[in-house]
Scaffold this motif. Sequence first.
Motif, PDB file in Angstrom:
ATOM      1  N   GLY A 106       8.128  12.385   9.053  1.00  0.00           N
ATOM      2  CA  GLY A 106       8.414  11.003   8.685  1.00  0.00           C
ATOM      3  C   GLY A 106       7.234  10.392   7.973  1.00  0.00           C
ATOM      4  N   TRP A 107       7.510   9.403   7.134  1.00  0.00           N
ATOM      5  CA  TRP A 107       6.475   8.787   6.304  1.00  0.00           C
ATOM      6  C   TRP A 107       6.583   7.276   6.385  1.00  0.00           C
ATOM      7  N   ILE A 108       5.452   6.612   6.616  1.00  0.00           N
ATOM      8  CA  ILE A 108       5.366   5.152   6.673  1.00  0.00           C
ATOM      9  C   ILE A 108       4.644   4.656   5.423  1.00  0.00           C
ATOM     10  N   SER A 109       5.241   3.708   4.710  1.00  0.00           N
ATOM     11  CA  SER A 109       4.579   3.204   3.517  1.00  0.00           C
ATOM     12  C   SER A 109       5.303   1.976   2.978  1.00  0.00           C
ATOM     13  N   ARG A 110       4.815   1.511   1.838  1.00  0.00           N
ATOM     14  CA  ARG A 110       5.498   0.510   1.021  1.00  0.00           C
ATOM     15  C   ARG A 110       5.540   1.007  -0.420  1.00  0.00           C
ATOM     16  N   VAL A 111       6.606   0.678  -1.117  1.00  0.00           N
ATOM     17  CA  VAL A 111       6.708   0.939  -2.549  1.00  0.00           C
ATOM     18  C   VAL A 111       7.162  -0.356  -3.211  1.00  0.00           C
ATOM     19  N   GLY A 112       6.984  -0.445  -4.500  1.00  0.00           N
ATOM     20  CA  GLY A 112       7.477  -1.606  -5.216  1.00  0.00           C
ATOM     21  C   GLY A 112       8.989  -1.608  -5.263  1.00  0.00           C
ATOM     22  N   ASP A 113       9.561  -2.795  -5.313  1.00  0.00           N
ATOM     23  CA  ASP A 113      11.012  -2.915  -5.481  1.00  0.00           C
ATOM     24  C   ASP A 113      11.306  -2.804  -6.978  1.00  0.00           C
ATOM     25  N   ASP A 114      10.985  -1.624  -7.517  1.00  0.00           N
ATOM     26  CA  ASP A 114      11.125  -1.363  -8.944  1.00  0.00           C
ATOM     27  C   ASP A 114      11.709   0.033  -9.129  1.00  0.00           C
ATOM     28  N   GLU A 115      11.919   0.429 -10.358  1.00  0.00           N
ATOM     29  CA  GLU A 115      12.563   1.715 -10.609  1.00  0.00           C
ATOM     30  C   GLU A 115      11.713   2.888 -10.136  1.00  0.00           C
ATOM     31  N   SER A 142       5.204  14.284 -18.391  1.00  0.00           N
ATOM     32  CA  SER A 142       6.273  14.507 -17.409  1.00  0.00           C
ATOM     33  C   SER A 142       6.008  13.599 -16.226  1.00  0.00           C
ATOM     34  N   ARG A 143       7.025  12.896 -15.763  1.00  0.00           N
ATOM     35  CA  ARG A 143       6.884  12.003 -14.619  1.00  0.00           C
ATOM     36  C   ARG A 143       7.249  12.727 -13.339  1.00  0.00           C
ATOM     37  N   LYS A 144       6.349  12.675 -12.373  1.00  0.00           N
ATOM     38  CA  LYS A 144       6.582  13.254 -11.062  1.00  0.00           C
ATOM     39  C   LYS A 144       6.168  12.235 -10.018  1.00  0.00           C
ATOM     40  N   PHE A 145       6.273  12.596  -8.743  1.00  0.00           N
ATOM     41  CA  PHE A 145       5.810  11.723  -7.662  1.00  0.00           C
ATOM     42  C   PHE A 145       4.852  12.512  -6.780  1.00  0.00           C
ATOM     43  N   ALA A 146       3.773  11.870  -6.335  1.00  0.00           N
ATOM     44  CA  ALA A 146       2.809  12.585  -5.499  1.00  0.00           C
ATOM     45  C   ALA A 146       1.919  11.605  -4.743  1.00  0.00           C
ATOM     46  N   GLY A 147       1.453  12.063  -3.606  1.00  0.00           N
ATOM     47  CA  GLY A 147       0.520  11.332  -2.754  1.00  0.00           C
ATOM     48  C   GLY A 147       0.130  12.265  -1.632  1.00  0.00           C
ATOM     49  N   ALA A 148      -1.097  12.173  -1.166  1.00  0.00           N
ATOM     50  CA  ALA A 148      -1.604  13.133  -0.182  1.00  0.00           C
ATOM     51  C   ALA A 148      -0.695  13.244   1.037  1.00  0.00           C
ATOM     52  N   GLU A 149      -0.248  12.102   1.550  1.00  0.00           N
ATOM     53  CA  GLU A 149       0.518  12.115   2.801  1.00  0.00           C
ATOM     54  C   GLU A 149       1.914  12.710   2.613  1.00  0.00           C
ATOM     55  N   THR A 150       2.590  12.335   1.523  1.00  0.00           N
ATOM     56  CA  THR A 150       3.914  12.932   1.305  1.00  0.00           C
ATOM     57  C   THR A 150       3.797  14.386   0.873  1.00  0.00           C
ATOM     58  N   ASN A 151       2.686  14.765   0.241  1.00  0.00           N
ATOM     59  CA  ASN A 151       2.492  16.190  -0.044  1.00  0.00           C
ATOM     60  C   ASN A 151       2.529  16.991   1.262  1.00  0.00           C
ATOM     61  N   THR A 161       3.229  10.625   9.094  1.00  0.00           N
ATOM     62  CA  THR A 161       2.051  10.302   8.301  1.00  0.00           C
ATOM     63  C   THR A 161       2.254   8.951   7.635  1.00  0.00           C
ATOM     64  N   LEU A 162       1.180   8.352   7.156  1.00  0.00           N
ATOM     65  CA  LEU A 162       1.307   7.070   6.469  1.00  0.00           C
ATOM     66  C   LEU A 162       0.317   6.984   5.328  1.00  0.00           C
ATOM     67  N   GLY A 163       0.771   6.388   4.221  1.00  0.00           N
ATOM     68  CA  GLY A 163      -0.112   6.255   3.076  1.00  0.00           C
ATOM     69  C   GLY A 163       0.654   6.021   1.794  1.00  0.00           C
ATOM     70  N   GLU A 164      -0.088   5.982   0.703  1.00  0.00           N
ATOM     71  CA  GLU A 164       0.497   5.651  -0.598  1.00  0.00           C
ATOM     72  C   GLU A 164       0.913   6.888  -1.376  1.00  0.00           C
ATOM     73  N   THR A 165       2.125   6.839  -1.914  1.00  0.00           N
ATOM     74  CA  THR A 165       2.583   7.828  -2.882  1.00  0.00           C
ATOM     75  C   THR A 165       2.917   7.081  -4.168  1.00  0.00           C
ATOM     76  N   MET A 166       2.615   7.706  -5.296  1.00  0.00           N
ATOM     77  CA  MET A 166       2.720   7.037  -6.589  1.00  0.00           C
ATOM     78  C   MET A 166       3.546   7.836  -7.577  1.00  0.00           C
ATOM     79  N   ALA A 167       3.949   7.159  -8.638  1.00  0.00           N
ATOM     80  CA  ALA A 167       4.518   7.861  -9.789  1.00  0.00           C
ATOM     81  C   ALA A 167       3.359   8.507 -10.536  1.00  0.00           C
ATOM     82  N   MET A 168       3.491   9.793 -10.811  1.00  0.00           N
ATOM     83  CA  MET A 168       2.414  10.535 -11.445  1.00  0.00           C
ATOM     84  C   MET A 168       2.884  11.044 -12.808  1.00  0.00           C
ATOM     85  N   PHE A 169       2.021  10.873 -13.813  1.00  0.00           N
ATOM     86  CA  PHE A 169       2.338  11.304 -15.164  1.00  0.00           C
ATOM     87  C   PHE A 169       1.382  12.421 -15.568  1.00  0.00           C
TER      88      PHE A 169
END
Length: 317
Positions: free
Chosen positions: A50-59, A28-37, A5-13
């Motif tokens: 497998g998952w195709i995406s980009r994330v920031g080069d950040d924490e 509470s900080r979690k991570f979520a996105g439709a494709e990684t779900n 799958t491919l798509g965006e996953t984000m930090a979720m609060f």
Amino acid sequence: MDVITLGETMAMFSPDTMGKMRYASQYSRKFAGAETNVAIGLQRLGFQTGWISRVGDDEFGKGLIHFVRGEGVDVSQVQADSRAPTGLYFKEIRHEQDVYVYYYRAGSAASRMSADDIQETYIAQTKYLHITGITPALSESCFQAVMQALRFAEKYRVPVVFDPNIREKLWDSKQQARERLGQIAKQADIILPGVSEARYLFGDASLEQYAQRFMEKGASTVILKEGSKGAHFFTKDSHGFVPSYPVERVVDPIGAGDGFAAGLIAGLLEGLPLEERVAKGNAIGAIVTTVNGDVEGLPDADELARFTQVKKGDVDR
């Protein structure tokens, strides 16, 4: 690989208390996105994803990759982008039946995905490609990335599962959404719209007419979801309805549709009859609503079996 799958996953609060977000002071900080779900849901059932995406080069990006990899999903096709941040979103749970989501994703790393990020050899070796309507709405380059993945899927005869998952605010216009989601639907073998999404795309019509419109575009199977009621399935030669599993208390409805997709695709991989695939999707969707968080409630095979056995016992009584 069973599913890519491919798509965006984000930090979720998610706030630790119910009510309007303006009054929340702790999250509470979690991570979520439709494709990684979906990918994580399938991993927990014993499949390889497998998952195709980009994330920031950040924490947040680093934590996100660690989290998804820790669930067993292959992240070899996820790039860290130093020029853009990882997207964020906040949940507001005013009460159990009234949940809002606020996104802060404009200009995110994932929105910079492009056709160049899609590797032909990676798509060629999967059994199914899972696409949602969120990714192509993020940017022009993301739309082109989705279309490239679909071209490779067609070349290698990889069946495509498409969940429209419409996010109206992400599109420039309703016309653009209809046109581009229609293009993707033409490449899909199995389509999983909610009834309200079919209405958004085609206007007022009967369920049979919605299914026919999707099948005219080329789909072999259409599943029209009606939330807590259940789901209708349609093929060229058959149609039917599978009721959902009732739950005593809905804690968080977000992610139920992704749980449904994971269950349905699992049934495909197991070779189950269509009605049983839909029932598996309904079961996982129901389980997800009982836990706060998008992936926290996704069951493994034993948990899923216990849930369906208990519910079957309730019906038999």
